[in-house]
Design a protein around this motif. Structure first.
Motif, mmCIF file in Angstrom:
data_model
loop_
_atom_site.group_PDB
_atom_site.id
_atom_site.type_symbol
_atom_site.label_atom_id
_atom_site.label_comp_id
_atom_site.label_asym_id
_atom_site.label_seq_id
_atom_site.Cartn_x
_atom_site.Cartn_y
_atom_site.Cartn_z
ATOM 1 N N CYS A 80 -65.495 -47.886 35.449
ATOM 2 C CA CYS A 80 -64.336 -48.292 34.646
ATOM 3 C C CYS A 80 -63.128 -48.554 35.536
ATOM 4 O O CYS A 80 -62.399 -49.547 35.339
ATOM 5 N N GLU A 91 -57.534 -52.894 28.657
ATOM 6 C CA GLU A 91 -57.706 -52.281 27.354
ATOM 7 C C GLU A 91 -56.665 -52.842 26.393
ATOM 8 O O GLU A 91 -55.644 -53.392 26.816
ATOM 9 N N VAL A 95 -58.298 -50.291 21.369
ATOM 10 C CA VAL A 95 -59.577 -49.955 22.010
ATOM 11 C C VAL A 95 -59.325 -49.648 23.481
ATOM 12 O O VAL A 95 -58.851 -50.516 24.232
ATOM 13 N N GLU A 99 -63.971 -47.134 26.282
ATOM 14 C CA GLU A 99 -64.768 -47.371 25.079
ATOM 15 C C GLU A 99 -65.446 -48.738 25.148
ATOM 16 O O GLU A 99 -66.613 -48.877 24.756
ATOM 17 N N SER A 100 -64.736 -49.746 25.653
ATOM 18 C CA SER A 100 -65.325 -51.082 25.784
ATOM 19 C C SER A 100 -66.516 -51.063 26.736
ATOM 20 O O SER A 100 -67.574 -51.633 26.444
ATOM 21 N N ARG A 123 -66.299 -49.831 14.632
ATOM 22 C CA ARG A 123 -65.519 -51.027 14.910
ATOM 23 C C ARG A 123 -66.140 -52.191 14.145
ATOM 24 O O ARG A 123 -67.327 -52.179 13.813
ATOM 25 N N THR A 127 -64.614 -57.231 16.647
ATOM 26 C CA THR A 127 -64.073 -56.439 17.753
ATOM 27 C C THR A 127 -65.152 -56.109 18.773
ATOM 28 O O THR A 127 -64.938 -56.212 19.985
ATOM 29 N N VAL A 128 -66.316 -55.722 18.309
ATOM 30 C CA VAL A 128 -67.425 -55.401 19.221
ATOM 31 C C VAL A 128 -67.797 -56.622 20.051
ATOM 32 O O VAL A 128 -67.960 -56.539 21.273
ATOM 33 N N LYS A 131 -65.068 -57.331 22.731
ATOM 34 C CA LYS A 131 -65.050 -56.365 23.816
ATOM 35 C C LYS A 131 -66.282 -56.494 24.721
ATOM 36 O O LYS A 131 -66.183 -56.367 25.945
ATOM 37 N N ASP A 134 -65.668 -59.373 27.003
ATOM 38 C CA ASP A 134 -64.696 -59.055 28.053
ATOM 39 C C ASP A 134 -65.352 -58.272 29.185
ATOM 40 O O ASP A 134 -65.138 -58.565 30.370
ATOM 41 N N VAL A 135 -66.148 -57.271 28.822
ATOM 42 C CA VAL A 135 -66.812 -56.457 29.848
ATOM 43 C C VAL A 135 -67.830 -57.295 30.606
ATOM 44 O O VAL A 135 -67.942 -57.206 31.846
#
Length: 480
Positions: A80, A91, A95, A99-100, A123, A127-128, A131, A134-135
């Protein structure tokens, strides 16, 4: 009214599933359609449950963190931190970054759908999805830095290789192992037949190179499963600017599916090679079989790397992936990058320990039988059959040595017969070779009256092996 709304939603889902885009990258199962507000709110009946779940993983049971996120707590914290500081993962107000990342790791580590993640973390699907994307973007940036040889890697010898007297110093110029593996895929509809492999299941052929620390230093993904390994390697070597060609004098180990050429050292063909064959049929009985077994044992590092990679990320086990080809390639690449990060963390990882201890099988009864035939520290890797390959201890070994020496003498006679400048072959040279082998000494240490024979043996094996011009494989007889 509610029934009508449900039917309209169902029709919308079916329409999006049928009208997937051309590259097959539309994710029909995972909620990329417009979800009504009421549907979104239904996932958030317990606000904060996702963050409490992540805190439990981070600060309570390390084993639970490993089982779910596929890495230890400290490794997760380091991941992270790296993604935030070096690759721009941020973040949001609702969120947290941890968590992401946990959502993504649980998706690829446990093969969870976005609906499963939405329910676990409380969520919405939107949103899921945001995220996870993004990750994934941040990890793909990291993959560009980690899926390549590090600076100076080819110029130094791996400690793993140097500290293993089964292979050192005979393979001192080896810098890694290369092989291909098949990963299930959901092929594009317009070209589905090309992705069917030998078992008629759709797969993609992944070409990978690893070092002796079980880290990937190159990966090429997306090739249809029907493609031959040699064609994939040829394409990458000629057309991919990022392909790490071995430096002059260095080489990768490859199996018999690839041709032996400069920079790529394969085994001797038409004889035993795989370690299981030696386990069932006994220790090597010739110099070339010995070379094959040592080659197979050292090359097994790529097989073990594939093994720990696929065992850790369970999304790779799915026979029929739910992602389109483009998204699937990105996800598979991300799992390889995570594999390298865990290996670089220098913290004990159960999966790596398990596959590393599996090793090549020479540490048990098979190695003892091999030691009775050949002393590891003095074997000649070229397979030339010279006497230095053998330290004899019984009559059966004498017979093996004599057979190897006779083979070398026959090769010398065949090559010398074609030379017009050579009037004949001194028969005493072959006898000297056999006698030297039976005595456990190198043929080049005997006082052979015909030096031309030794030269012919050298030339014959140079033409036969064609390994690495100028390397110790090429001039093995001179070294002996």
């Amino acid at each position: 009214m509610e029934l009508r709304t449900s039917m309209e939603l169902l029709l919308l889902i079916l329409e999006r599933w049928i009208l997937e885009d051309e590259d097959g990258d539309y994710d029909d199962e995972l909620g990329l359609f417009d979800v009504p507000i009421a549907e979104r709110l239904s996932h958030r009946t317990d606000r904060g449950a996702g963050w409490r779940h992540v805190q439990q993983l981070m600060y309570e049971s390390d084993q639970q963190c490993y089982d779910i996120l596929r890495m230890n707590q400290r490794t997760f914290e380091a991941l992270c931190k790296m993604l935030a500081e070096r690759y721009g993962l941020k973040e949001t107000h609702h969120v947290y970054l941890e968590e992401s990342v946990a959502m993504f790791l649980e998706t690829v580590g446990q093969d969870k759908t976005k609906r499963d993640i939405a329910a676990r973390y409380q969520r919405s699907l939107v949103t899921v999805q945001r995220k996870l994307d993004d990750v994934l973007s941040a990890i793909l940036k990291f993959a560009e830095d980690t899926l390549r040889p590090q600076e100076g890697e080819f110029g130094r010898v791996s400690p793993v290789l140097r500290n293993d007297d089964r292979y050192w110093p005979h393979f001192r110029d080896c810098v890694g192992a290369l092989d291909g593996t098949h990963v299930p895929v959901r092929p594009p509809s317009q070209n589905a037949e090309a992705y069917k492999g030998r078992k008629q299941d759709p797969t993609m052929n992944v070409l990978a190179i690893c070092n002796f620390d079980m880290k990937f230093i190159y990966a090429y993904l997306g090739v249809p499963g029907r493609a031959h390994d040699t064609k994939v390697l040829t394409h990458c070597a000629r057309n991919e600017a990022s392909f790490p060609h071995p430096p002059p004098g260095k080489y990768y180990l490859v199996d018999s599916g690839y041709p032996t050429r400069t920079g790529y050292l394969g085994p001797h063909r038409s004889m035993r090679y795989h370690l299981g064959q030696f386990a069932r049929g006994g220790p090597p009985v010739s110099a070339r079989e010995l070379f094959n077994r040592k080659h197979s044992g050292l090359r097994s590092v790529i097989e073990r790397t594939f093994g720990v990679w696929k065992a850790k990320w369970r999304i790779l086990d799915r026979k029929h992936p739910k992602y389109g080809l483009v998204k699937w390639i990105k996800l598979v690449t991300a799992t390889m990058a995570l594999h390298n990060f865990i290996r670089d963390s220098h913290r004990e990882d159960h999966d790596f320990v398990q596959w590393q201890s599996d090793d090549d099988g020479e540490g048990e009864g098979e190695a003892e039988g091999a030691d009775d035939l050949i002393t590891k520290s003095t074997f000649c890797v070229c397979g030339c059959g010279c006497g230095n390959v053998l330290r004899l201890r019984n009559e059966q070994q004498v017979a093996y040595a004599a057979a190897a020496a006779a083979e070398s003498a026959a090769a010398a006679e065949s090559a010398a017969a074609k030379r017009t400048t050579t009037k004949g072959i001194d028969a005493a040279a072959a006898a000297d070779s056999a006698a030297a082998a039976a005595a456990g000494t190198c043929v080049n240490e005997t006082n052979s009256p015909n030096k031309e024979v030794q030269k012919e043996i050298q030339l014959t094996w140079e033409a036969k092996c064609q390994h690495l011009p100028g390397s110790r494989f090429h001039i093995a007889l001179k070294r002996c």
